[in-house]
Design an enzyme around this catalytic site. Structure first.
Site, PDB file in Angstrom:
ATOM      1  N   GLY A 152       3.982   4.662  13.455  1.00  0.00           N
ATOM      2  CA  GLY A 152       4.693   3.411  13.721  1.00  0.00           C
ATOM      3  C   GLY A 152       4.264   2.786  15.047  1.00  0.00           C
ATOM      4  CE  LYS A 177      -1.684   2.392   3.459  1.00  0.00           C
ATOM      5  NZ  LYS A 177      -1.599   3.761   2.928  1.00  0.00           N
ATOM      6  CD  GLU A 186      10.902  13.486  10.804  1.00  0.00           C
ATOM      7  OE1 GLU A 186       9.809  13.067  11.209  1.00  0.00           O
ATOM      8  OE2 GLU A 186      11.631  12.830  10.044  1.00  0.00           O
ATOM      9  CB  CYS A 202      13.653   9.307   7.115  1.00  0.00           C
ATOM     10  SG  CYS A 202      14.524   8.191   6.020  1.00  0.00           S
ATOM     11  CB  SER A 219       5.232   9.741  11.241  1.00  0.00           C
ATOM     12  OG  SER A 219       3.974   9.149  11.488  1.00  0.00           O
ATOM     13  CD  GLU A 236      13.986   1.119   8.497  1.00  0.00           C
ATOM     14  OE1 GLU A 236      14.398   2.105   9.150  1.00  0.00           O
ATOM     15  OE2 GLU A 236      14.684   0.110   8.293  1.00  0.00           O
TER      16      GLU A 236
HETATM   17  P1  NAD Z   1       2.766   8.558   7.918  1.00  0.00           P
HETATM   18  O1  NAD Z   1       3.121   7.820   9.155  1.00  0.00           O
HETATM   19  O2  NAD Z   1       1.731   9.615   8.001  1.00  0.00           O
HETATM   20  O3  NAD Z   1       2.260   7.559   6.781  1.00  0.00           O
HETATM   21  C1  NAD Z   1       3.053   6.482   6.322  1.00  0.00           C
HETATM   22  C2  NAD Z   1       2.154   5.421   5.741  1.00  0.00           C
HETATM   23  O4  NAD Z   1       1.335   4.861   6.782  1.00  0.00           O
HETATM   24  C3  NAD Z   1       1.158   5.915   4.668  1.00  0.00           C
HETATM   25  O5  NAD Z   1       1.041   4.919   3.676  1.00  0.00           O
HETATM   26  C4  NAD Z   1      -0.138   6.049   5.466  1.00  0.00           C
HETATM   27  O6  NAD Z   1      -1.286   5.951   4.657  1.00  0.00           O
HETATM   28  C5  NAD Z   1      -0.048   4.886   6.421  1.00  0.00           C
HETATM   29  N1  NAD Z   1      -0.813   5.015   7.655  1.00  0.00           N
HETATM   30  C6  NAD Z   1      -1.280   6.140   8.237  1.00  0.00           C
HETATM   31  N2  NAD Z   1      -1.902   5.848   9.400  1.00  0.00           N
HETATM   32  C7  NAD Z   1      -1.810   4.504   9.555  1.00  0.00           C
HETATM   33  C8  NAD Z   1      -2.233   3.599  10.576  1.00  0.00           C
HETATM   34  N3  NAD Z   1      -2.869   4.009  11.671  1.00  0.00           N
HETATM   35  N4  NAD Z   1      -1.954   2.289  10.414  1.00  0.00           N
HETATM   36  C9  NAD Z   1      -1.286   1.854   9.321  1.00  0.00           C
HETATM   37  N5  NAD Z   1      -0.856   2.666   8.328  1.00  0.00           N
HETATM   38  C10 NAD Z   1      -1.117   3.971   8.448  1.00  0.00           C
HETATM   39  O7  NAD Z   1       4.156   9.114   7.361  1.00  0.00           O
HETATM   40  P2  NAD Z   1       4.383  10.053   6.118  1.00  0.00           P
HETATM   41  O8  NAD Z   1       3.929  11.419   6.502  1.00  0.00           O
HETATM   42  O9  NAD Z   1       3.843   9.405   4.893  1.00  0.00           O
HETATM   43  O10 NAD Z   1       5.988  10.013   6.007  1.00  0.00           O
HETATM   44  C11 NAD Z   1       6.815  10.911   6.670  1.00  0.00           C
HETATM   45  C12 NAD Z   1       7.468  10.262   7.865  1.00  0.00           C
HETATM   46  O11 NAD Z   1       8.099   9.054   7.470  1.00  0.00           O
HETATM   47  C13 NAD Z   1       8.564  11.106   8.481  1.00  0.00           C
HETATM   48  O12 NAD Z   1       8.495  11.053   9.881  1.00  0.00           O
HETATM   49  C14 NAD Z   1       9.848  10.444   8.005  1.00  0.00           C
HETATM   50  O13 NAD Z   1      10.979  10.663   8.816  1.00  0.00           O
HETATM   51  C15 NAD Z   1       9.428   9.008   8.002  1.00  0.00           C
HETATM   52  N6  NAD Z   1      10.282   8.242   7.099  1.00  0.00           N
HETATM   53  C16 NAD Z   1      11.127   7.315   7.624  1.00  0.00           C
HETATM   54  C17 NAD Z   1      11.974   6.597   6.795  1.00  0.00           C
HETATM   55  C18 NAD Z   1      12.921   5.561   7.330  1.00  0.00           C
HETATM   56  O14 NAD Z   1      13.388   4.754   6.539  1.00  0.00           O
HETATM   57  N7  NAD Z   1      13.213   5.531   8.607  1.00  0.00           N
HETATM   58  C19 NAD Z   1      11.970   6.851   5.435  1.00  0.00           C
HETATM   59  C20 NAD Z   1      11.094   7.802   4.941  1.00  0.00           C
HETATM   60  C21 NAD Z   1      10.246   8.480   5.776  1.00  0.00           C
END
Ligand code: NAD
Length: 468
Positions: free
Chosen positions: A223, A167, A371, A274, A219, A240
């Protein structure tokens, strides 16, 4: 063009759709399917059925299939990169770099074979430990590197013998949907499924009993919810998550050489990385000089629509994130912090934020502690090495960090004291498929990449054979 989900090898539409917005204009330019509960069940059932044969295929055949998928991705990098820019915002040449780079990454993963360890081979018994796949993987990706971070999951999961339901983020669904269609030439039906939907779909997936494991990038806040949901039936998780990476610049650096590297280590992809530098600690003796150079680079950096020639940085990817970044900027302004602002940005409905350097804010200000995930970089002064290491480590995050110095022994010594999964010296953002990548503290759990990352899609099985 119609974008369909891929379930059991077939294109699937849904009754409802979600809008896809071009962040450079704020306009909806396409829609994507909004997966129903029944369609999710169908995807999981198909992946479970496909698992029975996929897991028993010789690994060389699975590796060959992943290599074929990588070739298909590389062949379509031109088409996909234009679509990528429309939905994600990044300039086309850099979008191409992500897609083509993901294909190379997949090929490198396809070279990996999990070990089989013979623990004992005696007259009494034969004992071996091998690794077996888990089942159906729930792969959830974010919007900042939508193709790369999805392929980091798909390639090792499939090489290991699992099947996948992927997804993408609702903000960047289109390239992933297209990849779902394209990859059906490489994999049997049900092995690789792509579904899209709104905010409800992620939780629906993480609580679905048909998945063996969740591999999640996003995020830290989300997570934690994913882990909670996975705990109900003990699904395995790899998380991650976010970062607030510190870079430490020692006084002996050659600023002519490092200023631009430091700048793009913070602002590449409009700082939505990230592992971007998000706190820049600079020795007081070179602080003013580096600040002025970074401000000059910011002024010369063109922020705009990624489909226009010459654009260096695109918009913030989505409205939600744009509002978060603007809130942080307002907080900095309201607290009287000094902001150095780069070149003008387009005056339209796109989600543009000028490149901004915050001049030596207090350590406890929000812009330092949180962040940003947007182009606001706090620069802070330091005098003492032990003090700056303590400040760098004083974070709930622990994803990556950087040290800049000509004295490589000293830099290595500092790097070893940084509490993060990755530390760079005199470089930034370099990652490779054969080394583990993951976060300490609230930046994640488990790793991706390297043999360690491959084995996260498997579990050990020890077989004892009695002899004599
Ligand atoms: P997000 O957590 O809002 O969303 C990430 C994914 O999770 C999306 O596909 C979203 O639809 C899904 N999601 C949202 N709520 C959910 C839930 N309750 N259960 C399951 N899935 C759910 O993050 P974002 O805004 O898309 O990405 C930015 C964040 O990701 C930043 O904090 C960044 O640092 C982090 N990030 C980390 C890495 C890494 O490898 N450590 C890499 C890239 C981004």
């Amino acid at each position: 063009m119609t974008y369909e989900m891929t379930i059991n090898g077939k294109g699937v539409m849904s009754d409802r759709t979600i809008d896809v917005v071009n962040p450079a204009t704020g306009e909806t330019f396409a829609t994507a399917p909004d997966c129903s509960r029944e369609q999710l069940d169908h995807a999981v059932d198909s992946a479970r059925a496909a698992f029975k044969t996929w897991k028993n295929m010789p690994i060389a055949e699975r590796q060959a299939a992943v290599r074929k998928a990588a070739d298909i991705l590389a062949e379509h990098a031109g088409e996909l990169s234009r679509l990528f820019t429309k939905e994600q915002g990044r300039p086309v040449d850099m979008a191409y770099g992500e897609i083509d780079g993901s294909a190379s990454w997949m090929k490198a993963v396809a070279e990996m074979t999990p070990p089989v360890e013979v623990v004992e081979d005696s007259d009494a018994q034969f004992v071996e430990t091998r690794y077996v796949p888990l089942g159906v993987i729930c792969a959830i990706a974010p919007w900042n590197f939508p193709v790369n971070l999805a392929m980091w999951k798909v390639a090792p999961a499939l090489v290991a013998g699992n099947t996948v339901v992927l997804k993408p983020s609702p903000f960047t669904p289109l390239c992933t949907l297209r990849i779902g269609q394209l990859f059906q030439k490489a994999f049997p039906p049900g092995v690789f499924n792509v579904i899209t939907g709104g905010d409800d779909l992620g939780p629906m997936m993480t609580s679905h009993p048909g998945f063996a494991k969740i591999s999640f990038t996003g995020s830290s806040a989300t997570g934690k919810k994913v882990m909670e949901s996975a705990s109900k039936d003990l699904k395995r998780v790899t998380l991650e998550l976010g970062g607030n990476d510190a870079a430490i610049v020692l006084p002996d650096v050659d600023l002519d050489e490092v200023a631009e590297k430091i700048f793009f280590g913070a602002f590449f992809n409009t700082a939505q990385i990230c592992v971007a530098t998000k706190r820049l600690y600079v020795h007081h003796s070179i602080y003013d000089d580096l600040r002025d150079r970074l401000a000059a680079i910011a002024s010369a950096t063109k922020v705009g629509d990624g489909s226009d020639q010459g654009t260096n940085l695109g918009p913030i990817q989505n409205k939600r994130q744009f509002e978060r970044v603007m809130d942080l900027l307002d907080d900095a302004k309201n607290n009287g912090l000094t902001l150095l602002t780069g070149s003008d940005v387009p005056d339209n409905d796109g989600y543009f934020v000028p490149v901004t350097i915050v001049d030596n804010p207090p350590e406890q200000s929000r812009v330092v502690q949180e962040e940003a995930f947007g182009p606001i970089l706090p620069m802070l002064k330091f005098d003492d090495i032990d003090d700056v290491i303590a400040r760098a480590n004083d974070s709930e995050y622990g994803l990556a960090g950087a040290v800049w110095s000509k004295d490589t022994d000293k830099a290595m010594d500092i790097a070893r004291q940084i509490e993060t999964g990755t530390v760079w010296i005199n470089q930034n953002l370099t990652l490779r498929p054969d080394t583990p990548f993951g976060g300490h503290k609230h930046s994640g759990l488990g790793v991706e990449n390297g043999m360690e990352g491959l084995l996260e899609y498997m579990q050990p099985q020890t077989v004892y054979l009695a002899r004599g």
